[in-house]
Write a protein that holds these residues in place. Structure first.
Motif, PDB file in Angstrom:
ATOM      1  N   GLN A  22       7.245  -1.759  -8.001  1.00 21.58           N
ATOM      2  CA  GLN A  22       8.547  -1.925  -7.370  1.00 21.58           C
ATOM      3  C   GLN A  22       8.929  -0.620  -6.687  1.00 21.58           C
ATOM      4  O   GLN A  22       8.633   0.466  -7.189  1.00 21.58           O
ATOM      5  CB  GLN A  22       9.574  -2.274  -8.448  1.00 21.58           C
ATOM      6  CG  GLN A  22      10.962  -2.488  -7.926  1.00 21.58           C
ATOM      7  CD  GLN A  22      11.946  -2.836  -9.038  1.00 21.58           C
ATOM      8  OE1 GLN A  22      11.632  -2.807 -10.214  1.00 21.58           O
ATOM      9  NE2 GLN A  22      13.154  -3.142  -8.651  1.00 21.58           N
ATOM     10  N   ASP A  23       9.598  -0.722  -5.554  1.00 18.70           N
ATOM     11  CA  ASP A  23      10.137   0.472  -4.906  1.00 18.70           C
ATOM     12  C   ASP A  23      11.309   0.950  -5.745  1.00 18.70           C
ATOM     13  O   ASP A  23      12.268   0.202  -5.979  1.00 18.70           O
ATOM     14  CB  ASP A  23      10.584   0.157  -3.481  1.00 18.70           C
ATOM     15  CG  ASP A  23      10.904   1.409  -2.685  1.00 18.70           C
ATOM     16  OD1 ASP A  23      11.530   2.325  -3.237  1.00 18.70           O
ATOM     17  OD2 ASP A  23      10.532   1.461  -1.502  1.00 18.70           O
ATOM     18  N   ILE A  24      11.253   2.170  -6.195  1.00 18.75           N
ATOM     19  CA  ILE A  24      12.276   2.710  -7.094  1.00 18.75           C
ATOM     20  C   ILE A  24      13.646   2.757  -6.429  1.00 18.75           C
ATOM     21  O   ILE A  24      14.669   2.709  -7.108  1.00 18.75           O
ATOM     22  CB  ILE A  24      11.845   4.093  -7.641  1.00 18.75           C
ATOM     23  CG1 ILE A  24      12.645   4.435  -8.897  1.00 18.75           C
ATOM     24  CG2 ILE A  24      11.932   5.157  -6.556  1.00 18.75           C
ATOM     25  CD1 ILE A  24      12.055   5.575  -9.707  1.00 18.75           C
ATOM     26  N   LYS A  25      13.680   2.792  -5.098  1.00 13.36           N
ATOM     27  CA  LYS A  25      14.957   2.839  -4.382  1.00 13.36           C
ATOM     28  C   LYS A  25      15.711   1.516  -4.422  1.00 13.36           C
ATOM     29  O   LYS A  25      16.838   1.439  -3.980  1.00 13.36           O
ATOM     30  CB  LYS A  25      14.734   3.314  -2.947  1.00 13.36           C
ATOM     31  CG  LYS A  25      14.305   4.775  -2.873  1.00 13.36           C
ATOM     32  CD  LYS A  25      14.071   5.258  -1.470  1.00 13.36           C
ATOM     33  CE  LYS A  25      13.005   4.551  -0.724  1.00 13.36           C
ATOM     34  NZ  LYS A  25      11.664   4.561  -1.313  1.00 13.36           N
ATOM     35  N   LYS A  59       8.551  12.654  -1.872  1.00 13.89           N
ATOM     36  CA  LYS A  59       7.728  11.529  -1.422  1.00 13.89           C
ATOM     37  C   LYS A  59       6.720  11.085  -2.468  1.00 13.89           C
ATOM     38  O   LYS A  59       6.012  10.106  -2.273  1.00 13.89           O
ATOM     39  CB  LYS A  59       6.996  11.894  -0.133  1.00 13.89           C
ATOM     40  CG  LYS A  59       7.926  12.016   1.051  1.00 13.89           C
ATOM     41  CD  LYS A  59       8.524  10.689   1.376  1.00 13.89           C
ATOM     42  CE  LYS A  59       9.400  10.741   2.596  1.00 13.89           C
ATOM     43  NZ  LYS A  59      10.098   9.486   2.793  1.00 13.89           N
ATOM     44  N   ASP A  60       6.609  11.817  -3.577  1.00 15.78           N
ATOM     45  CA  ASP A  60       5.771  11.374  -4.685  1.00 15.78           C
ATOM     46  C   ASP A  60       6.322  11.943  -5.989  1.00 15.78           C
ATOM     47  O   ASP A  60       7.075  12.909  -5.995  1.00 15.78           O
ATOM     48  CB  ASP A  60       4.296  11.719  -4.486  1.00 15.78           C
ATOM     49  CG  ASP A  60       4.008  13.199  -4.531  1.00 15.78           C
ATOM     50  OD1 ASP A  60       4.352  13.848  -5.536  1.00 15.78           O
ATOM     51  OD2 ASP A  60       3.403  13.706  -3.582  1.00 15.78           O
ATOM     52  N   TYR A  80       6.864   2.870  -6.660  1.00 13.34           N
ATOM     53  CA  TYR A  80       6.403   3.636  -5.505  1.00 13.34           C
ATOM     54  C   TYR A  80       7.621   4.103  -4.722  1.00 13.34           C
ATOM     55  O   TYR A  80       8.739   3.625  -4.929  1.00 13.34           O
ATOM     56  CB  TYR A  80       5.422   2.831  -4.632  1.00 13.34           C
ATOM     57  CG  TYR A  80       5.965   1.531  -4.093  1.00 13.34           C
ATOM     58  CD1 TYR A  80       6.602   1.466  -2.863  1.00 13.34           C
ATOM     59  CD2 TYR A  80       5.827   0.348  -4.814  1.00 13.34           C
ATOM     60  CE1 TYR A  80       7.094   0.271  -2.368  1.00 13.34           C
ATOM     61  CE2 TYR A  80       6.302  -0.851  -4.315  1.00 13.34           C
ATOM     62  CZ  TYR A  80       6.926  -0.881  -3.098  1.00 13.34           C
ATOM     63  OH  TYR A  80       7.421  -2.061  -2.608  1.00 13.34           O
ATOM     64  N   LEU A  81       7.399   5.045  -3.800  1.00 13.29           N
ATOM     65  CA  LEU A  81       8.490   5.668  -3.056  1.00 13.29           C
ATOM     66  C   LEU A  81       8.461   5.377  -1.555  1.00 13.29           C
ATOM     67  O   LEU A  81       9.397   5.703  -0.856  1.00 13.29           O
ATOM     68  CB  LEU A  81       8.452   7.193  -3.251  1.00 13.29           C
ATOM     69  CG  LEU A  81       8.859   7.689  -4.625  1.00 13.29           C
ATOM     70  CD1 LEU A  81       8.427   9.132  -4.827  1.00 13.29           C
ATOM     71  CD2 LEU A  81      10.353   7.566  -4.797  1.00 13.29           C
ATOM     72  N   ASP A  82       7.397   4.815  -1.078  1.00 13.01           N
ATOM     73  CA  ASP A  82       7.252   4.643   0.367  1.00 13.01           C
ATOM     74  C   ASP A  82       7.082   3.179   0.746  1.00 13.01           C
ATOM     75  O   ASP A  82       6.030   2.607   0.567  1.00 13.01           O
ATOM     76  CB  ASP A  82       6.067   5.464   0.880  1.00 13.01           C
ATOM     77  CG  ASP A  82       4.766   5.118   0.162  1.00 13.01           C
ATOM     78  OD1 ASP A  82       4.814   4.491  -0.912  1.00 13.01           O
ATOM     79  OD2 ASP A  82       3.692   5.461   0.681  1.00 13.01           O
ATOM     80  N   ALA A 151      15.843  -0.933  -0.572  1.00 16.66           N
ATOM     81  CA  ALA A 151      14.955   0.230  -0.485  1.00 16.66           C
ATOM     82  C   ALA A 151      14.509   0.495   0.948  1.00 16.66           C
ATOM     83  O   ALA A 151      14.444   1.654   1.373  1.00 16.66           O
ATOM     84  CB  ALA A 151      13.744   0.036  -1.393  1.00 16.66           C
ATOM     85  N   GLU A 152      14.199  -0.540   1.697  1.00 10.00           N
ATOM     86  CA  GLU A 152      13.758  -0.356   3.081  1.00 10.00           C
ATOM     87  C   GLU A 152      14.881   0.231   3.934  1.00 10.00           C
ATOM     88  O   GLU A 152      14.650   1.135   4.745  1.00 10.00           O
ATOM     89  CB  GLU A 152      13.276  -1.680   3.664  1.00 10.00           C
ATOM     90  CG  GLU A 152      11.976  -2.171   3.044  1.00 10.00           C
ATOM     91  CD  GLU A 152      11.655  -3.618   3.352  1.00 10.00           C
ATOM     92  OE1 GLU A 152      10.453  -3.946   3.375  1.00 10.00           O
ATOM     93  OE2 GLU A 152      12.588  -4.440   3.555  1.00 10.00           O
ATOM     94  N   ILE A 153      16.103  -0.259   3.738  1.00  6.56           N
ATOM     95  CA  ILE A 153      17.246   0.254   4.493  1.00  6.56           C
ATOM     96  C   ILE A 153      17.519   1.707   4.108  1.00  6.56           C
ATOM     97  O   ILE A 153      17.723   2.564   4.970  1.00  6.56           O
ATOM     98  CB  ILE A 153      18.488  -0.634   4.266  1.00  6.56           C
ATOM     99  CG1 ILE A 153      18.244  -2.028   4.860  1.00  6.56           C
ATOM    100  CG2 ILE A 153      19.736   0.002   4.869  1.00  6.56           C
ATOM    101  CD1 ILE A 153      19.285  -3.069   4.463  1.00  6.56           C
ATOM    102  N   VAL A 154      17.505   1.981   2.811  1.00  8.32           N
ATOM    103  CA  VAL A 154      17.739   3.350   2.335  1.00  8.32           C
ATOM    104  C   VAL A 154      16.661   4.284   2.872  1.00  8.32           C
ATOM    105  O   VAL A 154      16.948   5.410   3.296  1.00  8.32           O
ATOM    106  CB  VAL A 154      17.799   3.391   0.789  1.00  8.32           C
ATOM    107  CG1 VAL A 154      17.714   4.809   0.262  1.00  8.32           C
ATOM    108  CG2 VAL A 154      19.076   2.711   0.298  1.00  8.32           C
TER     109      VAL A 154
END
Length: 170
Positions: A22-25, A59-60, A80-82, A151-154
């Protein structure tokens, strides 16, 4: 979609189960604090992770040097972060920059920064594609595909912030 391989055995066959990362954001501070608490980590670690992501632009997880190594490893296994990748960058003579990003599902989105004397105005996408048919807009050409995740918007906003020439992003 990114995932980790979880191999379960115990019978003559190997069962493969892909556990998606999952994207953490996509988590807010309280949700991340709960995840860390479930991992027997102190809840204040969530604020440290947020600071690394949103203030320092990490970024990591390896760069998060004030987190214990085992926590960084757990984060790397589950998150993940990206979630967006820069595909193209265009700059006009007036300093306006247009960015084309590729999403993990290969959809494309755009973001723009418009510099002025005291600040940089950011324009970000909230959808892949668009329902309107404005002739001047590249997003409308392919039609509406889907809404973007939080997450994509952020991540778009963070990218613009990190590329705003040290001016306030609005």
């Amino acid at each position: 979609m990114k995932g980790i391989l979880n191999i379960k055995s115990g019978c003559p066959f190997l069962w493969y189960n892909v556990i998606p990362m999952q994207d953490i954001k996509n988590l807010n501070l309280e949700e991340l604090a709960q995840v860390l608490s479930d991992w027997q980590q102190d809840r204040f670690r969530a604020s440290q992770v947020f600071s690394w992501i949103y203030d320092k632009g990490a970024k990591d997880f390896e760069t998060m040097s004030n987190l214990p190594k085992d926590l960084r490893e757990n984060l790397k296994e589950k998150f993940y972060l990206d979630s967006i990748k820069l595909a193209k960058r265009l700059k006009s003579q007036d300093g306006t920059e247009k960015f084309l990003f590729e999403l993990m599902d290969q959809n494309l989105i755009e973001a723009v920064i418009i510099p002025t004397q005291y600040r940089v105005t950011g324009c970000i996408s909230s959808q892949a594609g668009c329902r309107f048919s404005c002739r001047f807009c590249a997003s409308a050409q392919s039609g509406f595909r889907r809404n973007l995740s939080c997450a994509e918007i952020v991540e778009e906003a963070l990218f613009l912030k990190n590329n705003s020439q040290n001016k306030k992003l609005t």
